[in-house]
Design an enzyme around this catalytic site. Structure first.
Site, short mmCIF file in Angstrom:
data_model
loop_
_atom_site.label_atom_id
_atom_site.label_comp_id
_atom_site.label_asym_id
_atom_site.label_seq_id
_atom_site.Cartn_x
_atom_site.Cartn_y
_atom_site.Cartn_z
N GLU A 41 0.87 -1.17 0.00
CA GLU A 41 0.00 0.00 0.00
C GLU A 41 0.91 1.22 0.00
O GLU A 41 1.84 1.29 0.81
CB GLU A 41 -0.89 0.03 1.25
CG GLU A 41 -1.86 1.20 1.21
CD GLU A 41 -2.62 1.42 2.52
OE1 GLU A 41 -2.21 0.88 3.56
OE2 GLU A 41 -3.62 2.17 2.48
N ARG A 268 6.00 -12.97 9.49
CA ARG A 268 6.59 -11.68 9.20
C ARG A 268 7.88 -11.54 9.99
O ARG A 268 8.15 -12.33 10.90
CB ARG A 268 5.61 -10.55 9.52
CG ARG A 268 5.21 -10.43 10.98
CD ARG A 268 4.11 -9.38 11.14
NE ARG A 268 4.49 -8.12 10.53
CZ ARG A 268 3.61 -7.23 10.09
NH1 ARG A 268 2.32 -7.47 10.19
NH2 ARG A 268 4.02 -6.10 9.56
N LYS A 278 4.52 0.38 10.56
CA LYS A 278 4.52 1.61 9.77
C LYS A 278 4.03 2.78 10.60
O LYS A 278 4.50 3.89 10.46
CB LYS A 278 3.57 1.44 8.57
CG LYS A 278 4.20 0.84 7.34
CD LYS A 278 3.24 1.04 6.17
CE LYS A 278 3.51 0.04 5.06
NZ LYS A 278 2.49 0.13 4.00
#
Length: 565
Positions: A41, A268, A278
């Site tokens: 994104e 992850r 983020k």
RNA sequence: UGUCUCAUGGUGUAAUGGUAGCACAACAGUUUUUGGUUCUGUUUGUCGAGGUUCGAAUCCUCGUGAGACAACCA
């Protein structure tokens, strides 16, 4: 030789994703076609966690002769920006990967919209006029079922009409959503009539402007995009595991053939002493707690690049940690070892003094300067050499002199012999102190027969120290970085604000000197400062000003010895 | 008191019913014109209890622990 390499390659055990891909290939799925995608994104900079996903997505395509596309998942104009699109592309290419095509979820807005209409017509979607709070309340909890919306069973025609009004901008943001009609009692929360579309009129989209007033949610866009593109393996991280049934369900409702993209999830990346979220990174940047997204203390790709990491060192690191379904935390030393391993083999050795004190060779002729030769990299048998000027006055490291030294101290101390790297063996004779007792100069006598290369230089001397020549040394700003946080896993401590855990000493700026050979260095050139660590040239270096970042320090057995007491 | 997922040394990861191995870290020594590097060695592990089997880290059952999921984020 080549055979050996490939043999070794095939011997290396496959991770579970590779095994699945090979299985699919063996079964002849998708006609042997392999297609993946990297779907960021555009709302932030890429970090090392993304690098892990990139290595997976592009790596699978590469290994099995498929293709990997870059697709921006740009379905939320409130958060997204072109600034991020550009940086993401740059970082992927810097890492050494090349996409086949660049796509955007926004390319499919019309198709996804048409699909939504189909869902309404099929009686599988409805317009809900409740507030976000009401909808949330009716969702229930993971352990209690939800309740149905009062608007759930409105006639198809009415749904069609309302959805059209929504998409024409006739309805205010937040007043209506389009929901899938699935099952409010499902044990999987994502099946409790998930929202497919919401109204956003207040933020123009960075690519489609104000064309659209309604935007699809992730769950109604991601799988659809995969399907449209012909993705065979949709690889993502573990938190999407719960979404997979919905991913499959949506596609099953409209697919007209047997082809199905297959979503699979891997763990992850978490690394000790840093954060990988983020949101937190954005906060660090916006609040000025770091100098920007590319601050060398940040785990961003651009931060690591500025810190001195190379693409190959990052790829090797990712390769070493592997892919599983276990959610752990990687020790940052594993990352550091990957760059140390590479730079040990490739970095040129130079002399730099980061905490200088003057050393005077009292029996060396005043006004004389000679050039001494030193090898660029002893680890490389084809290494070239360069010259270093030597004269009566030098700088050495403050910690390389001690007036009263413990017995295992092999450096400069009165009465002790020490070797000046690539120069002479000298004998320390004393020092000079200021009124407060601080050492301000160190004295030594050299033995002219021990010049490096002469037979006498082969004498055994316990210690070798680095130095630079006062008259020709270049001043340099040197930035010493340490871990950004002082707790192992800042994300774990739920009841403390992560900013409280920042390491106040994560950056120390010092002024030192480097040898004149470094006069014309360029940003990102890297070196080993002998006995100190690996450093690279910061982009701030310009107009003759030298700025170095410490990428990683060298192992320091002496410091460890001292700690033991 | 739900669904899904996971559990191998300090950390990460192999072993796909057949000798528990590798990397990092740590420790000891070796080599060294970097207290770096190299090389050698050492310490530390299959979450627990049952079961299947000649044989289980692996398969089964029951526990225990951990993570994800209740955004009009992705």
């Amino acid at each position: 030789m080549v055979e050996n390499v490939s043999e070794e390659e095939s011997k290396k055990s496959l991770n579970f994703i590779e095994s699945m891909v090979e299985e699919d290939l063996k079964e002849g799925k998708n006609g042997g076609r392999i297609q993946t995608r990297f779907p960021p994104e555009p709302n932030g900079y890429l970090h090392i966690g993304h690098a892990k996903a990139i290595c997976m997505d592009f790596g699978i395509a590469q290994k099995y002769g498929g293709i990997c596309n870059l697709r921006f998942d740009d379905t939320n104009p409130v958060k997204e920006d072109v600034e991020y699109v550009d940086s993401i592309k740059e970082d992927i290419q810097w890492l050494g990967f090349q996409w086949k095509n660049v796509y955007y979820a926004s390319d499919y807005f019309q198709r996804i919209y048409d699909l939504a209409i189909k869902f309404i017509k099929d009686g599988k979607a409805y317009v809900d006029e409740q507030s976000a709070e009401e909808i949330a309340k009716q969702k229930g909890t993971p352990t209690t079922p939800g309740t149905e919306s009062p608007f759930r069973n409105r006639p198809i025609e009415e749904n069609l009409l309302l959805f059209e009004k929504m998409s024409k901008g006739e309805i205010e943001d937040g007043k209506m959503v389009l929901r899938a009609k699935i099952d409010m009692t499902s044990p999987n929360m994502h099946f409790r009539d998930p929202i497919m579309y919401r109204i956003i009129t207040t933020h123009p989209h960075h690519r489609t402007g104000t064309n659209w007033k309604v935007y699809p949610m992730y769950d109604f866009a991601h799988g659809q995009s995969d399907y449209f593109e012909g993705v065979t393996h949709s690889l993502c991280t573990l938190e999407f595991e719960v979404h997979r049934p919905l991913y499959d369900w949506f596609i099953d409702q409209f697919a007209t053939d047997d082809y199905r993209p297959r979503q699979r999830e891997f763990n992850r990346l978490n690394i000790t002493y840093t954060v990988m979220s983020k949101r937190k990174m954005l906060q660090l940047v916006q609040e000025g707690l770091v100098r920007g997204w590319d601050d060398p203390r940040m785990p961003t790709i651009c931060g690591l690049r500025r810190r001195g990491y190379t693409p190959s060192s990052i790829r090797n690191f990712i390769n070493k940690i592997g892919y599983t379904k276990y959610d752990g935390v990687i020790d940052v030393s594993l990352l550091e070892s990957s760059i140390k391993e590479e730079f040990n083999a490739t970095a040129n050795r130079v002399c730099a003094v980061i905490d200088p004190i003057k050393l005077i060779i009292t029996n060396y002729p005043e006004g004389q300067t000679e050039m001494l030769t030193t090898i660029n990299n002893p680890e490389n048998e084809n290494s070239e050499s360069h010259d270093m000027p030597f004269s009566r006055e030098l700088y050495i490291e403050r910690e390389d002199f001690m007036e009263d030294a413990p017995k295992k101290y092999f450096r400069m101390t009165p009465g002790n012999e020490v070797r000046l790297k690539s120069a002479y063996i000298v004998n320390c004779t004393g020092c000079k102190k200021d009124a407060d007792g601080n050492v301000i100069e160190v004295y030594a006598e050299y033995d002219s027969q021990t010049k490096s290369g002469l037979p006498e230089s082969n004498r055994k001397v316990k210690g070798t120290i680095h130095w630079v020549n006062v008259a020709t040394a270049l001043p340099a700003e040197i930035r010493l970085y340490d871990r950004l946080f002082n707790v192992e896993n800042p994300g774990d401590e739920k009841d403390r604000d992560f900013r409280e855990m920042l390491n106040p000493d994560s950056l120390k700026v010092v002024n030192g000197f480097v040898e004149p050979w470094l006069k014309d260095v360029k940003p990102f050139d890297h070196f080993q400062f002998q006995r100190i660590g690996y450093f690279n040239v910061d982009p701030d270096a310009k107009d003759g000003k030298l700025v170095f970042n410490r990428t990683v320090p060298l192992k320091d057995s002496w410091a460890k010895e001292l700690k033991k007491g």
